[in-house]
Design a protein around this motif. Structure first.
Motif, PDB file in Angstrom:
ATOM      1  N   PRO A 175       0.949  -1.241   0.107  1.00 42.53           N
ATOM      2  CA  PRO A 175      -0.087   0.011   0.031  1.00 42.53           C
ATOM      3  C   PRO A 175       0.824   1.200   0.073  1.00 42.53           C
ATOM      4  N   TRP A 231      -0.125 -10.323  -5.429  1.00 45.61           N
ATOM      5  CA  TRP A 231      -0.803 -10.033  -6.645  1.00 45.61           C
ATOM      6  C   TRP A 231      -0.646 -10.863  -7.786  1.00 45.61           C
ATOM      7  N   ARG A 236      -9.220  -6.915  -6.769  1.00 43.45           N
ATOM      8  CA  ARG A 236      -8.027  -6.644  -7.304  1.00 43.45           C
ATOM      9  C   ARG A 236      -7.963  -6.095  -8.843  1.00 43.45           C
ATOM     10  N   VAL A 258      -8.909  -2.449  -8.104  1.00 35.76           N
ATOM     11  CA  VAL A 258      -7.774  -1.770  -7.835  1.00 35.76           C
ATOM     12  C   VAL A 258      -6.814  -1.273  -8.939  1.00 35.76           C
ATOM     13  N   GLU A 259      -6.736  -2.348  -9.803  1.00 36.76           N
ATOM     14  CA  GLU A 259      -5.896  -2.021 -11.033  1.00 36.76           C
ATOM     15  C   GLU A 259      -6.446  -1.013 -12.041  1.00 36.76           C
ATOM     16  N   PRO A 306      -0.728   1.715  -8.423  1.00 36.59           N
ATOM     17  CA  PRO A 306      -1.692   0.924  -7.927  1.00 36.59           C
ATOM     18  C   PRO A 306      -1.818   0.514  -6.189  1.00 36.59           C
ATOM     19  N   VAL A 357      -3.999   3.109  -4.427  1.00 35.32           N
ATOM     20  CA  VAL A 357      -5.192   2.603  -4.601  1.00 35.32           C
ATOM     21  C   VAL A 357      -5.748   1.407  -3.303  1.00 35.32           C
ATOM     22  N   LEU A 358      -4.695   0.360  -3.381  1.00 36.31           N
ATOM     23  CA  LEU A 358      -4.757  -0.639  -2.586  1.00 36.31           C
ATOM     24  C   LEU A 358      -4.596  -0.260  -1.215  1.00 36.31           C
ATOM     25  N   THR A 372      -8.148   0.448   0.205  1.00 35.17           N
ATOM     26  CA  THR A 372      -8.756  -0.827   0.590  1.00 35.17           C
ATOM     27  C   THR A 372      -8.142  -1.370   1.832  1.00 35.17           C
ATOM     28  N   PHE A 429     -14.167   1.111  -1.485  1.00 36.18           N
ATOM     29  CA  PHE A 429     -12.789   0.167  -1.406  1.00 36.18           C
ATOM     30  C   PHE A 429     -12.947  -0.704  -0.621  1.00 36.18           C
ATOM     31  N   ARG A 441     -16.778  -0.453 -10.435  1.00 35.08           N
ATOM     32  CA  ARG A 441     -16.800  -1.697  -9.404  1.00 35.08           C
ATOM     33  C   ARG A 441     -17.973  -2.725  -9.864  1.00 35.08           C
TER      34      ARG A 441
END
Ligand code: ADP
Ligand code: ZN
Length: 758
Positions: free
Chosen positions: A37, A75, A104, A107-108, A118, A121-122, A125, A337, A373
């Motif tokens: 992250p 990943w 996943r 996120v990408e 990325p 963004v992770l 989450t 997220f 999403r």
């Protein structure tokens, strides 16, 4: 311009992404890549030590990076950046449910679309790293019998101060809480909680590590019987849910038409099908009435997710969502997220609301990303509004979204009558801001025992203070912005960076005493005017800076519902969702405020906001009236508001945007260059200008000093990139930025689909 083109501004259709496809096999060998992250360009390779069970994609693992220990997510297989001997080991696999492939991928895709790493963004989450840690018992406060008795018995003023009362009430309604969180919830200092412990009214105890399961909303409970319109709409939503798969439905209903009850039907269907549901709301802190209605319908309050949720509750909620124990989450944009394992339905209420655009960190539009999403999860999504965004309206027209309408108000309520007050013709004394027609309507409303709302989207007392003697204006030292006087707190505040200084007795420039004059109105000044004109009226201010937390906002709304106030004066926080049955008059003090500044959505936004505020009037039996004070009564927005002609307004707006090639008919991105000093920022801006793409269908405007040329001490320049819908804008920007080296303190921020042009 071809409207059916496949590569549109819509992230669902055009990811602008060359993100790797998810691997089919989830089981990996010992070499894996782990996404951390952090704002790194990519995932990093690690090695599972001998003896560790085979790893799976999506597992949470602890690894080391430099001197730090971090939690990341497996990943996929290793990409081979480093020879195997140099790979660091995976330290531990955490006992938390794996991240699902769809998340996943999400996120990408968000990373690719917004052009952020990325890992950043992770990080949204894994926003509560503590939730991944083994649980330890915690100290929590609980109310004891003496406390309950004291709360029931004490008359106000004695031992039961308002703060103590709030603490006891906060505990009375929910589970035991850690002291710090309790104090925050009750809007008081930690001392109040400590005192209550010492007095024996509450006690501290050890709570079991895992919070008890959140109570499940009961979809079997019956709601109110729906009107024929509502029934029809609810059936469409339920059918669309039952049909399965990705599908966007727009619930387009006038204010007060009962949209909430209608989408509750779809929510019940999703719960019955054992799926989780996410409801996004713009300003969840103000959703007390919404929560109440949810409880009326489903028996319990749902899990909540927003910035006002304290640490322990965040952790518990995250775990409950990830384990599928929280069935419904209502939240602000970041709830998107959360790691739902069984997400079956997303509802975006007030989908047009500009606060869905996150403006810092990862810059994203939560409504658009919610659609993304839903499409990745192959589930339905419902966009709800009385004033849908032009983007949504155009998607309906293109046949990509289905529209379901609620054309009438619920029960006997009628839409309010809207009247423009032409300020060019009204005579108002200096320092006053309410024109005679509005004053007369206020008087009539109070005389009839009804309630009124005055809307002015300006916090504080006056937006500008100047010295009458020398003309000095108070400006923020770190921003291109005037300081706003807040009279209740006696301070001058910058609304951009929070800089605060005391209001001085004399002018700091010429030292003249008593020469400072406020210019223009803020809500506090309006309060002064109303109190002078109507000394008997009971008036409250609803402004974020004067309400210490969501509880206070809820209490104020409750007091208004119970008619303990005659008049509410508020900023845009009054516009959202409130339902006050006796509120019959809405006065919009300065309707033109949002129209200045060359923002492409200024007209649309003004229409939405003012319509929404006006929609607070006359929601029950009594007919409502809306008075709009404007200096531009001939402006199309004002005319549309007066005529209640939303669709014509939207058509005109759409035509204008189409002609200009602006969203949703073209694509837009902003580049914001900033640096600690003006030279660096201009150096980088010039370098960018020299390397600017020269491609068909792409126009680069700038660099130009940003309207906020100085923000938090950083100098800012802006570029605006306009492109046709067929252009892969992200690829263009990537190419451009790869040709420029950003040096020193300079930073380039990318804003895809910008909403703010400051
Ligand atoms: P909207 O969100 O469309 O502006 P609301 O959902 O707030 O409208 O509904 C307006 C009011 O009507 C609320 O007080 C709500 O409780 C009430 N209401 C809506 N539908 C029903 C129904 N079917 N039966 C009884 N009351 C309803
Ligand atoms: Zn500032």
């Amino acid at each position: 311009m071809p409207d059916h083109d496949a590569s549109s501004a819509d992230p669902v259709i055009s990811p602008g992404s060359d993100a790797p496809a998810p691997t089919n096999s989830e089981l990996l060998d010992r070499h894996v890549r782990v996404l951390l992250p952090l704002p790194l360009p990519d995932a990093l390779d690690y090695l599972a030590p001998d003896g560790m069970a085979p790893l799976e994609t999506g597992s949470f693992v602890r690894v080391s990076l430099g001197v730090r220990n971090l939690v990341g997510v497996v990943w996929g297989g290793a990409c081979g950046q480093l020879p195997v001997e140099r790979l660091k080991p995976i330290l531990e696999v955490l006992p938390v449910p794996k991240l699902k492939p769809e998340l996943r991928r999400f996120v990408e895709r968000v990373a690719a679309y917004t052009m952020t790493p990325p890992g950043s963004v992770l990080r949204m989450t894994i926003s509560v790293p503590e939730a991944l840690e083994p649980l330890r018992p915690r100290r929590v406060c609980a109310v004891v019998a003496a406390g309950v008795a004291a709360l029931a018995a004490a008359e106000p003023g004695k031992r039961m101060t308002p703060a103590r009362r709030r603490v006891l009430e906060a505990l009375g309604q929910g589970p035991p809480l850690p002291a710090a969180e309790l104090a925050r919830l009750a809007g008081c200092g930690p001392g109040v909680v400590r005192d209550l412990i010492v007095s024996g009214l509450i006690e501290e105890r050890l709570a079991p590590a895992e919070a008890p399961d959140p109570a499940s909303p009961d979809w079997r409970l019956s709601g109110p019987s729906l009107s024929p319109d509502q029934s029809l709409a609810a059936h469409r939503l339920v059918d669309n849910f039952a049909a399965g798969g990705f599908r966007v439905t727009v619930l387009d209903g006038v204010t007060g038409s009962g949209k909430t009850e209608t989408y509750f039907a779809a929510l019940a269907a999703a719960l019955a099908a054992r799926r989780q549901v996410l409801v996004l709301l713009p300003e969840i802190a103000l959703g007390a009435q919404w929560l109440e209605r949810f409880r009326d319908r489903f028996g319990v309050v749902p899990a909540q997710w927003h910035s006002d949720i304290g640490g322990a509750e965040r952790r518990d909620t995250w775990r409950a969502v990830a384990a599928g124990r929280a069935r419904v989450v209502v939240g602000a944009r970041s709830a998107l997220f959360l790691p739902f394992p069984e997400l079956g339905l997303i509802i975006v209420d007030e989908e047009h609301d500009p606060s869905y655009k996150q403006e810092d960190g990862v810059i994203y539009q939560a409504r658009d990303m919610a659609v993304l999403r839903a499409s990745l999860a192959q589930i339905p999504i419902v966009l709800v509004s009385a004033t849908p965004s032009l983007e949504t309206v155009v998607n309906v027209a293109r046949g990509r979204y289905e529209r379901v309408a609620l054309p009438r108000r619920h029960a006997a309520a009628e839409l309010p009558a809207v009247q423009l007050v032409d300020m060019r013709r009204e005579r108002i004394e200096a320092g006053r801001f309410l024109a005679p027609p509005l004053v007369a309507e206020l008087a009539a409303t109070f005389a009839a025992g009804e309630q009124a709302l005055l809307f002015l989207n300006r916090r504080g007392y006056a937006p500008l203070t100047l010295c009458r003697a020398c003309g000095h204006r108070f400006q923020c030292p770190s921003c291109t912005a005037w300081l706003v006087e807040h009279r209740f707190t006696g301070r001058l505040l910058c609304h951009h960076c929070g800089h605060a200084e005391a209001v001085p007795a004399c002018c700091p420039e010429c030292l003249a005493a008593g020469a400072l004059v406020p210019c223009g109105p803020g809500v506090e000044r309006l309060l002064e005017e109303v109190t002078a004109r109507f000394p008997a009226a009971r008036v409250a201010l609803m402004v974020s800076d004067l309400l210490p937390g969501p509880r206070a906002a809820a209490e104020l709304a409750q007091a208004m519902t119970e008619r303990r106030y005659d008049l509410l004066i508020g900023t845009q926080i009054v516009a959202k969702g409130h339902h006050f049955p006796m509120l019959t008059l809405v006065g919009i003090v300065d309707a033109d405020l949002g129209l200045t500044g060359g923002d492409l959505r200024a007209a649309e936004r003004t229409y939405q906001l003012l319509h929404q505020v006006g929609g607070r009037a006359g929601r029950a039996e009594h007919k409502g009236r809306v008075l709009i004070q404007t200096w531009m009564p001939d402006q199309p927005v004002m005319r549309a508001l007066a005529a209640g002609d939303r669709d014509r307004f939207l058509e005109a707006e759409a035509a204008a945007r189409r002609n200009a090639g602006l969203p949703p008919f073209g694509r837009l991105a902003a580049l914001i260059v900033s640096a600690g000093d003006a030279e660096s920022v201009d150096f980088t801006a010039r370098a960018l200008a020299r390397a600017a793409p020269q491609l068909p269908g792409v126009t680069v405007l700038g660099p130009a000093p940003a309207p906020l040329a100085l923000l938090r001490g950083r100098h800012r320049r802006r570029f605006l990139v306009k492109a046709g819908r067929e252009v892969n804008l992200q690829a263009v920007l990537r190419g451009w930025l790869s040709r420029v080296r950003v040096q020193g303190s300079a930073r380039v921020q990318i804003d895809i689909d910008p909403y703010s042009f400051l």
